[in-house]
Design an enzyme around this catalytic site. Structure first.
Site, PDB file in Angstrom:
ATOM      1  N   SER A 142      -1.303   3.455  -5.650  1.00 50.06           N
ATOM      2  CA  SER A 142      -0.261   4.423  -5.974  1.00 50.06           C
ATOM      3  C   SER A 142       0.662   3.826  -7.020  1.00 50.06           C
ATOM      4  O   SER A 142       0.868   2.603  -7.057  1.00 50.06           O
ATOM      5  CB  SER A 142       0.544   4.769  -4.719  1.00 50.06           C
ATOM      6  OG  SER A 142       1.744   5.442  -5.054  1.00 50.06           O
ATOM      7  N   TYR A 155       5.155   1.872   2.375  1.00 50.96           N
ATOM      8  CA  TYR A 155       4.048   2.453   1.622  1.00 50.96           C
ATOM      9  C   TYR A 155       3.778   1.650   0.358  1.00 50.96           C
ATOM     10  O   TYR A 155       2.629   1.276   0.066  1.00 50.96           O
ATOM     11  CB  TYR A 155       4.387   3.900   1.270  1.00 50.96           C
ATOM     12  CG  TYR A 155       3.297   4.624   0.518  1.00 50.96           C
ATOM     13  CD1 TYR A 155       2.125   5.015   1.149  1.00 50.96           C
ATOM     14  CD2 TYR A 155       3.447   4.946  -0.836  1.00 50.96           C
ATOM     15  CE1 TYR A 155       1.127   5.693   0.477  1.00 50.96           C
ATOM     16  CE2 TYR A 155       2.455   5.624  -1.520  1.00 50.96           C
ATOM     17  CZ  TYR A 155       1.308   5.996  -0.866  1.00 50.96           C
ATOM     18  OH  TYR A 155       0.319   6.662  -1.543  1.00 50.96           O
TER      19      TYR A 155
END
Length: 238
Positions: A142, A155
């Site tokens: 990501s 995350y």
């Protein structure tokens, strides 16, 4: 490179980018092993893939569970006898919280799914790739891993751990003809995006079908061509 009959293991296949990747690869004639935690979603995508005429099996899998990952690997080899491509797409984002409010449970779960899960799947299937001196591993990270994002520490940390895994792995296996690519996408138009933040600016997200085409293009490159990392995002970004 012709992708027909290539055996591809795809995690996180039940929705979002995973579903789009599965359908795009089905059109290329690959043999697909789909894995996801949610059985109903997984079976729905399996049926969509079957409708294209592609060979497919669906194996419910929580990549955070080592035994389930081992079962995924063994059932893959039992069904197809080999594996050509691993796409580590499964991911989970905890509730968005400041670091001091992030729970240890959420931190551990993000690490288990986003970093340890890919490690376990690679470890289980890598011997097959090494034996035939070919293969490809695609890790879906990501852009949060590269740019940082307030309230997404768990995350982001898990996704940069995935990048580190891919980079180290490439140094180990490139001489055996195995390619490893880390994909670093921006925000996509998925249910998870709107579940996390329904007010997120719509013009700053890309469609998962576009991301799926990038994955297909990477896989079509000849074996001697390596792309280590690809960042991809909407031209307008939040």
């Amino acid at each position: 490179m012709d992708l027909r009959d290539k055996v591809v293991v795809l995690t996180g296949a039940g929705r979002g980018a995973g579903r789009s990747i599965a359908l795009a690869l089905a059109e290329e004639g690959t043999r697909l092993v789909l894995a996801s935690r949610t059985v109903s979603e997984l079976n729905a995508v399996r049926d969509e893939v079957k409708a294209t005429g592609a060979q497919v099996i669906a194996i419910p899998t929580d990549v955070g569970d080592p035994q389930q990952v081992e079962t995924l690997a063994q059932e893959t080899l039992g069904a197809f006898g080999t594996v050509d491509v691993i796409i580590n797409n499964a991911g989970w984002c905890p509730p968005l919280r400041l670091v001091q409010d992030t729970t240890l449970e959420d931190w551990n779960l993000a690490m288990n799914i986003n970093a340890r899960g890919p490690f376990l799947l690679i470890k289980a299937l890598l011997p097959t790739m090494l034996a035939k001196r070919s293969g490809q591993i695609i890790n879906v990270s990501s852009d949060v891993a590269r740019g940082g994002c307030a309230t997404a520490s768990a995350y982001g940390a898990s996704k940069i751990a995935l990048i580190g895994l891919g980079e180290a792995l490439l140094d180990e296996v490139a001489e055996y003809g195995i390619r490893v690519t880390n994909l670093v996408p921006g925000t996509m138009n998925t249910d998870q995006r709107w579940d996390d933040d329904p007010d997120f600016p719509r013009e700053t997200v890309m469609e998962p079908e576009d991301f799926a085409q990038l994955v297909v293009s990477l896989m079509k490159l000849e074996d001697y061509v390596l792309i280590k990392e690809v960042g991809v995002r909407p031209i307008v970004q939040d």
